[in-house]
Write a protein that holds these residues in place. Structure first.
Motif, PDB file in Angstrom:
ATOM      1  N   TYR A  35      -6.637  25.316  -4.494  1.00  8.82           N
ATOM      2  CA  TYR A  35      -5.491  25.533  -3.626  1.00  8.82           C
ATOM      3  C   TYR A  35      -4.604  26.580  -4.304  1.00  8.82           C
ATOM      4  O   TYR A  35      -4.455  26.581  -5.531  1.00  8.82           O
ATOM      5  N   THR A  36      -3.954  27.446  -3.501  1.00 11.68           N
ATOM      6  CA  THR A  36      -3.299  28.605  -4.104  1.00 11.68           C
ATOM      7  C   THR A  36      -1.885  28.893  -3.604  1.00 11.68           C
ATOM      8  O   THR A  36      -1.315  29.913  -3.971  1.00 11.68           O
ATOM      9  N   VAL A  37      -1.297  28.023  -2.788  1.00 14.85           N
ATOM     10  CA  VAL A  37       0.010  28.324  -2.194  1.00 14.85           C
ATOM     11  C   VAL A  37       1.115  27.749  -3.077  1.00 14.85           C
ATOM     12  O   VAL A  37       1.281  26.528  -3.177  1.00 14.85           O
ATOM     13  N   VAL A  38       1.891  28.635  -3.696  1.00 12.88           N
ATOM     14  CA  VAL A  38       2.897  28.204  -4.671  1.00 12.88           C
ATOM     15  C   VAL A  38       3.921  27.233  -4.072  1.00 12.88           C
ATOM     16  O   VAL A  38       4.142  26.151  -4.637  1.00 12.88           O
ATOM     17  N   PRO A  39       4.590  27.555  -2.963  1.00 11.22           N
ATOM     18  CA  PRO A  39       5.584  26.600  -2.431  1.00 11.22           C
ATOM     19  C   PRO A  39       4.969  25.243  -2.093  1.00 11.22           C
ATOM     20  O   PRO A  39       5.609  24.199  -2.290  1.00 11.22           O
ATOM     21  N   GLU A  40       3.742  25.249  -1.582  1.00 12.14           N
ATOM     22  CA  GLU A  40       3.063  23.991  -1.277  1.00 12.14           C
ATOM     23  C   GLU A  40       2.844  23.174  -2.548  1.00 12.14           C
ATOM     24  O   GLU A  40       2.976  21.948  -2.547  1.00 12.14           O
ATOM     25  N   SER A  41       2.523  23.862  -3.644  1.00  7.19           N
ATOM     26  CA  SER A  41       2.305  23.144  -4.910  1.00  7.19           C
ATOM     27  C   SER A  41       3.579  22.492  -5.404  1.00  7.19           C
ATOM     28  O   SER A  41       3.541  21.429  -6.031  1.00  7.19           O
ATOM     29  N   VAL A  42       4.734  23.110  -5.129  1.00  2.48           N
ATOM     30  CA  VAL A  42       6.018  22.539  -5.534  1.00  2.48           C
ATOM     31  C   VAL A  42       6.299  21.272  -4.743  1.00  2.48           C
ATOM     32  O   VAL A  42       6.809  20.276  -5.276  1.00  2.48           O
ATOM     33  N   ARG A  82      12.446  31.194  -2.589  1.00  2.00           N
ATOM     34  CA  ARG A  82      11.525  30.056  -2.541  1.00  2.00           C
ATOM     35  C   ARG A  82      11.394  29.453  -3.936  1.00  2.00           C
ATOM     36  O   ARG A  82      11.399  30.177  -4.941  1.00  2.00           O
ATOM     37  N   ALA A  83      11.260  28.151  -3.995  1.00  2.00           N
ATOM     38  CA  ALA A  83      11.061  27.488  -5.284  1.00  2.00           C
ATOM     39  C   ALA A  83       9.766  27.976  -5.911  1.00  2.00           C
ATOM     40  O   ALA A  83       8.734  28.095  -5.246  1.00  2.00           O
ATOM     41  N   GLY A  84       9.822  28.269  -7.207  1.00  2.00           N
ATOM     42  CA  GLY A  84       8.614  28.627  -7.938  1.00  2.00           C
ATOM     43  C   GLY A  84       8.279  30.100  -7.930  1.00  2.00           C
ATOM     44  O   GLY A  84       7.227  30.492  -8.447  1.00  2.00           O
ATOM     45  N   ASP A  85       9.139  30.951  -7.373  1.00  2.00           N
ATOM     46  CA  ASP A  85       8.871  32.389  -7.316  1.00  2.00           C
ATOM     47  C   ASP A  85       9.580  33.129  -8.448  1.00  2.00           C
ATOM     48  O   ASP A  85      10.814  33.190  -8.473  1.00  2.00           O
ATOM     49  N   TYR A 126       1.191  25.037  -9.254  1.00  2.00           N
ATOM     50  CA  TYR A 126      -0.006  25.873  -9.106  1.00  2.00           C
ATOM     51  C   TYR A 126      -0.349  26.543 -10.429  1.00  2.00           C
ATOM     52  O   TYR A 126      -1.482  26.455 -10.917  1.00  2.00           O
ATOM     53  N   GLY A 127       0.633  27.227 -11.029  1.00  2.00           N
ATOM     54  CA  GLY A 127       0.384  27.876 -12.306  1.00  2.00           C
ATOM     55  C   GLY A 127       0.018  26.893 -13.396  1.00  2.00           C
ATOM     56  O   GLY A 127      -0.870  27.153 -14.223  1.00  2.00           O
ATOM     57  N   ALA A 128       0.671  25.741 -13.407  1.00  2.00           N
ATOM     58  CA  ALA A 128       0.369  24.727 -14.419  1.00  2.00           C
ATOM     59  C   ALA A 128      -1.042  24.182 -14.252  1.00  2.00           C
ATOM     60  O   ALA A 128      -1.750  23.930 -15.238  1.00  2.00           O
ATOM     61  N   SER A 129      -1.479  23.996 -12.999  1.00  2.00           N
ATOM     62  CA  SER A 129      -2.824  23.467 -12.763  1.00  2.00           C
ATOM     63  C   SER A 129      -3.883  24.432 -13.266  1.00  2.00           C
ATOM     64  O   SER A 129      -4.920  24.016 -13.791  1.00  2.00           O
ATOM     65  N   LYS A 130      -3.627  25.727 -13.147  1.00  2.00           N
ATOM     66  CA  LYS A 130      -4.569  26.736 -13.645  1.00  2.00           C
ATOM     67  C   LYS A 130      -4.507  26.850 -15.165  1.00  2.00           C
ATOM     68  O   LYS A 130      -5.525  27.059 -15.829  1.00  2.00           O
ATOM     69  N   MET A 131      -3.317  26.724 -15.723  1.00  2.00           N
ATOM     70  CA  MET A 131      -3.185  26.770 -17.177  1.00  2.00           C
ATOM     71  C   MET A 131      -3.976  25.633 -17.828  1.00  2.00           C
ATOM     72  O   MET A 131      -4.672  25.830 -18.831  1.00  2.00           O
ATOM     73  N   MET A 132      -3.880  24.439 -17.260  1.00  2.00           N
ATOM     74  CA  MET A 132      -4.634  23.296 -17.791  1.00  2.00           C
ATOM     75  C   MET A 132      -6.137  23.547 -17.691  1.00  2.00           C
ATOM     76  O   MET A 132      -6.903  23.214 -18.612  1.00  2.00           O
TER      77      MET A 132
END
Length: 329
Positions: free
Chosen positions: A75-82, A281-284, A140-146
């Motif tokens: 999944y790749t949508v930043v606001p959705e991940s927040v 938007r949150a997370g931008d 989103y970024g954290a999930s990819k970092m892990m």
């Protein structure tokens, strides 16, 4: 090489599948089609399945004895991940763990991972290099970092060699008009603006005009999907030739603001459309631009479409001609 591509029916995955096939690789796509399309894989065999289905995943890996796996499914949508972080950790991080476990059991030796510049969060220096601290500001970024960390640790503990490609902002479409982003309700800036230009949306909203950038809107490094697809093929060639594991930025090293992109779409389309202004938007983060010098040195790769009007032109052609032609079939 025998290659499995997870998420190969999606936007970036399908372009890469086509390039892999053209390069002579034997490709099998593994995709649950939640956001992808069966038509997008062309003649490549498609296994419709979820990465959470361990039995099907293991059976697919063991039956085909793949040399490499390219992992796009996420999944790749930043606001959705927040708004729904656990959904992102389940699909992006836990399912990557499942895939890596299955690859280790099947003896897969090469792995190319679809990562993201979102792992950097709000970098202090631009352009951002691979040595910058990882400090994602959204799930989103954290999930990819892990996922990157799991891949690094598995590589250190086994014979697996990998390339993690940290994408910046992907846009554009196949110049022939056969492939492009077909996902409904997409959030990618260039696609949204192109949809507004061709009348598929009633306009576009700019989220935030008070960033510390020249015109107050977010600045992003846009990379053409075709150039990115070729980078994956070259990453695989790097591993096939015995290259060491690498983490590489995928961008052009040039940023454009949201307003610059909107003006490019209006210019290329010859059409005006409504532009609304909203809150951040949150997370931008405000600005993210790649230092791509490491990728240029490590891979036999040079960009072919590093021009904003070219990217926009291909995206517009897809919305006006390519996608309608595809849907009419």
């Amino acid at each position: 090489m025998r290659v499995m591509v997870t998420g190969g029916a999606g936007y970036i995955g399908s372009h890469t599948v086509r390039h892999l096939t053209a390069a002579g690789h034997q490709v099998v796509v593994y995709d649950n089609l939640s956001t992808g399309f069966a038509w997008a894989v062309g003649d490549a065999p498609l296994v419709r399945g979820d990465l959470a289905d361990h039995a099907l995943l293991a059976e697919t890996l063991n039956r085909n004895r793949f040399d490499a796996v390219l992992h796009f499914a996420a999944y790749t949508v930043v606001p959705e991940s927040v708004c729904d972080p656990l959904r992102y950790y389940a699909n992006n991080t836990l399912n990557t763990w499942r895939l890596l476990q299955a690859c280790a059991e099947a003896g897969v030796e090469h792995f190319v991972f679809s990562s993201t510049a979102a792992v950097y969060g709000m970098p202090e220096q631009m352009p951002v290099s691979e040595e910058a601290p990882l400090a994602p500001i959204n799930p989103y970024g954290a999930s990819k970092m892990m996922s990157e960390r799991m891949l690094m640790d598995l590589g250190a503990a086994s014979d697996l060699r990998y390339v993690s490609l940290r994408y910046f902002n992907v846009a554009g479409a196949d110049p022939s008009g056969e492939l492009g982003q077909a996902t409904a309700n997409a959030t990618h800036l260039i696609k949204v603006a192109c949809e507004a230009a061709v009348g598929q949306r009633d306009g576009i909203t700019v989220f935030g005009t008070d960033y510390s950038t020249p015109d107050g809107t977010c600045v992003r490094d846009f990379i053409h999907v075709e150039d990115l697809a070729r980078a994956h093929v070259q990453a695989l060639a790097h591993l096939e030739e015995g290259g060491e594991s690498r983490v590489l930025n995928c961008g052009y090293g040039r940023g454009y603001s949201v307003l610059e992109v909107i003006e490019a779409v209006k210019r290329c389309s010859g059409r005006d459309f409504q532009v609304r202004y909203g809150a951040r938007r949150a997370g931008d983060p405000g600005e993210v631009v790649a230092d791509n010098s490491r990728m240029l040195a490590a891979l036999d790769w040079r960009p072919r479409y590093a021009d904003l009007d070219t990217i926009v032109g291909h995206a517009l052609a897809w919305e006006e001609e390519g996608l309608p032609r595809r849907l009419a079939r």
